[in-house]
Design a protein around this motif. Sequence first.
Motif, mmCIF file in Angstrom:
data_model
loop_
_atom_site.group_PDB
_atom_site.id
_atom_site.type_symbol
_atom_site.label_atom_id
_atom_site.label_comp_id
_atom_site.label_asym_id
_atom_site.label_seq_id
_atom_site.Cartn_x
_atom_site.Cartn_y
_atom_site.Cartn_z
ATOM 1 N N HIS A 182 0.828 -1.202 0.000
ATOM 2 C CA HIS A 182 0.000 0.000 0.000
ATOM 3 C C HIS A 182 0.864 1.255 0.000
ATOM 4 C CE1 HIS A 182 -3.299 2.748 0.922
ATOM 5 N NE2 HIS A 182 -2.551 3.240 1.895
ATOM 6 N N PHE A 183 2.016 1.187 0.643
ATOM 7 C CA PHE A 183 2.921 2.338 0.724
ATOM 8 C C PHE A 183 4.008 2.283 -0.342
ATOM 9 C CE2 PHE A 183 1.034 2.336 4.956
ATOM 10 C CZ PHE A 183 0.809 3.686 5.163
ATOM 11 N N GLY A 184 3.854 1.395 -1.333
ATOM 12 C CA GLY A 184 4.770 1.395 -2.468
ATOM 13 C C GLY A 184 6.013 0.547 -2.333
ATOM 14 N N VAL A 185 6.083 -0.296 -1.323
ATOM 15 C CA VAL A 185 7.238 -1.178 -1.141
ATOM 16 C C VAL A 185 7.038 -2.458 -1.954
ATOM 17 C CG1 VAL A 185 8.564 -2.530 0.542
ATOM 18 C CG2 VAL A 185 7.680 -0.252 1.164
ATOM 19 N N ASN A 186 8.081 -2.889 -2.646
ATOM 20 C CA ASN A 186 8.036 -4.163 -3.368
ATOM 21 C C ASN A 186 8.234 -5.305 -2.383
ATOM 22 O OD1 ASN A 186 7.736 -3.024 -6.007
ATOM 23 N ND2 ASN A 186 9.922 -2.514 -5.984
ATOM 24 N N VAL A 187 7.399 -6.319 -2.466
ATOM 25 C CA VAL A 187 7.423 -7.425 -1.512
ATOM 26 C C VAL A 187 7.541 -8.746 -2.252
ATOM 27 C CG1 VAL A 187 6.181 -8.599 0.356
ATOM 28 C CG2 VAL A 187 5.923 -6.116 0.054
ATOM 29 N N GLU A 188 8.469 -9.573 -1.811
ATOM 30 C CA GLU A 188 8.576 -10.936 -2.319
ATOM 31 C C GLU A 188 8.302 -11.897 -1.166
ATOM 32 O OE1 GLU A 188 11.645 -13.971 -4.641
ATOM 33 O OE2 GLU A 188 12.093 -11.816 -4.558
ATOM 34 N N VAL A 189 7.278 -12.717 -1.313
ATOM 35 C CA VAL A 189 6.872 -13.651 -0.260
ATOM 36 C C VAL A 189 7.707 -14.919 -0.356
ATOM 37 C CG1 VAL A 189 4.974 -15.043 0.647
ATOM 38 C CG2 VAL A 189 4.527 -12.733 -0.214
ATOM 39 N N LYS A 190 8.344 -15.276 0.736
ATOM 40 C CA LYS A 190 9.157 -16.492 0.805
ATOM 41 C C LYS A 190 8.458 -17.610 1.570
ATOM 42 C CE LYS A 190 12.716 -14.920 -1.427
ATOM 43 N NZ LYS A 190 13.080 -15.497 -2.738
ATOM 44 N N LYS A 191 7.624 -17.239 2.529
ATOM 45 C CA LYS A 191 6.853 -18.215 3.296
ATOM 46 C C LYS A 191 5.406 -17.736 3.348
ATOM 47 C CE LYS A 191 10.259 -20.956 4.560
ATOM 48 N NZ LYS A 191 10.320 -22.385 4.165
ATOM 49 N N ARG A 192 4.474 -18.635 3.053
ATOM 50 C CA ARG A 192 3.065 -18.257 2.984
ATOM 51 C C ARG A 192 2.329 -18.591 4.278
ATOM 52 N NH1 ARG A 192 1.889 -16.174 -1.640
ATOM 53 N NH2 ARG A 192 3.232 -16.579 -3.447
ATOM 54 N N ASP A 193 1.191 -17.935 4.456
ATOM 55 C CA ASP A 193 0.356 -18.178 5.637
ATOM 56 C C ASP A 193 0.059 -19.663 5.790
ATOM 57 O OD1 ASP A 193 -0.022 -15.531 6.577
ATOM 58 O OD2 ASP A 193 -1.525 -15.159 5.041
ATOM 59 N N GLY A 194 0.252 -20.161 7.021
ATOM 60 C CA GLY A 194 -0.024 -21.562 7.312
ATOM 61 C C GLY A 194 1.164 -22.491 7.167
ATOM 62 N N GLY B 113 12.258 -0.842 -1.099
ATOM 63 C CA GLY B 113 11.491 0.376 -1.313
ATOM 64 C C GLY B 113 12.047 1.523 -0.496
ATOM 65 N N ASN B 114 11.282 2.563 -0.396
ATOM 66 C CA ASN B 114 11.709 3.748 0.336
ATOM 67 C C ASN B 114 12.006 3.390 1.789
ATOM 68 O OD1 ASN B 114 10.792 6.258 2.147
ATOM 69 N ND2 ASN B 114 11.633 7.005 0.202
ATOM 70 N N ALA B 115 13.182 3.803 2.262
ATOM 71 C CA ALA B 115 13.636 3.413 3.599
ATOM 72 C C ALA B 115 12.705 3.945 4.691
ATOM 73 C CB ALA B 115 15.060 3.919 3.829
ATOM 74 N N ARG B 116 12.268 5.182 4.547
ATOM 75 C CA ARG B 116 11.372 5.759 5.555
ATOM 76 C C ARG B 116 10.060 4.957 5.655
ATOM 77 N NH1 ARG B 116 11.141 12.350 4.910
ATOM 78 N NH2 ARG B 116 13.330 12.839 5.365
ATOM 79 N N VAL B 117 9.564 4.546 4.498
ATOM 80 C CA VAL B 117 8.297 3.816 4.468
ATOM 81 C C VAL B 117 8.447 2.443 5.120
ATOM 82 C CG1 VAL B 117 6.651 2.681 2.947
ATOM 83 C CG2 VAL B 117 7.337 5.037 2.490
#
Length: 277
Positions: free
Chosen positions: A56-68, A82-86
């Motif tokens: 939502h705040f523009g950070v790129n996310v790569e999921v390595k482990k999923r829920d469960g 992404g942006n360090a402050r964010v």
Amino acid sequence: MVPLSYLFRFIEEDAPFGDVTSEAIIPEDVNARAVIIAKQDGIIAGVEEAKTLFEHFGVNVEVKKRDGEQVKKGDIILELEGNARVILLVERTALNVMGRMSGIATEVRRLVEKVRAVNPKVRVAGTRKTLLKPIDKRALLIGGGETHRFSLSDAILIKDNHLALVPLEAAIKRAKEFSVYKIVEVEVESLGDALKAARAGADVIMLDNMRPEEIGEVLEALKRGGLRDGVKIEVSGGITPENITEYAKLDIDVISLGYLTHSVKNFDVSLEVTGRA
């Protein structure tokens, strides 16, 4: 998944006027890489919630482990860029959500496996003993448990305080007449009331604060009266991780524990900045 609007309230609470530390010392245009790491073994939960917040705040996310998924200490759950402050703005909220949800999911999974090793048909459920329902209820599901009622609007559960005002049979009759779509559950603490509830047409009978041997007597009486197959039996009250298998051995359908949400032990996760991007 827990709605973003609900999660965003935690950000607003944590940083109502921004993150003054990051704004004071980190230039606005600095980008960073970071990872979220499991600091113990268990079932991870809240991954989708954390991912949604960061994205939502523009950070790129790569999921390595999923829920469960089962994770080990040191496993990377998410990689961020992404942006360090964010990243630092969202950090604590994301970790708090993941820590609480993973703590619940881990304990639920442990108890579900413990119960099913004794009686595969018995389900483990939480209760409404929480103020963080969207988070806690989803964590229960991720761990393999049942949510029970999400709210007072979901199902009819006639409890002792209702029965202090309205007789049991009358309460069930009124509940049945109120809606054909709502399950009617009644909480009882004695053999006599359990039989009355079954005869009055309750869909679920909650045997509250009864010892395993007392529950056994209720079950036998229901079977003798030809009433057992027409009702689901839930047991609750006084059940702990230490004695839960004694209840699971019985011919019951559900074990509910408020402990799963009101006494949750936080799961340890941390965010580590690995450098500039």
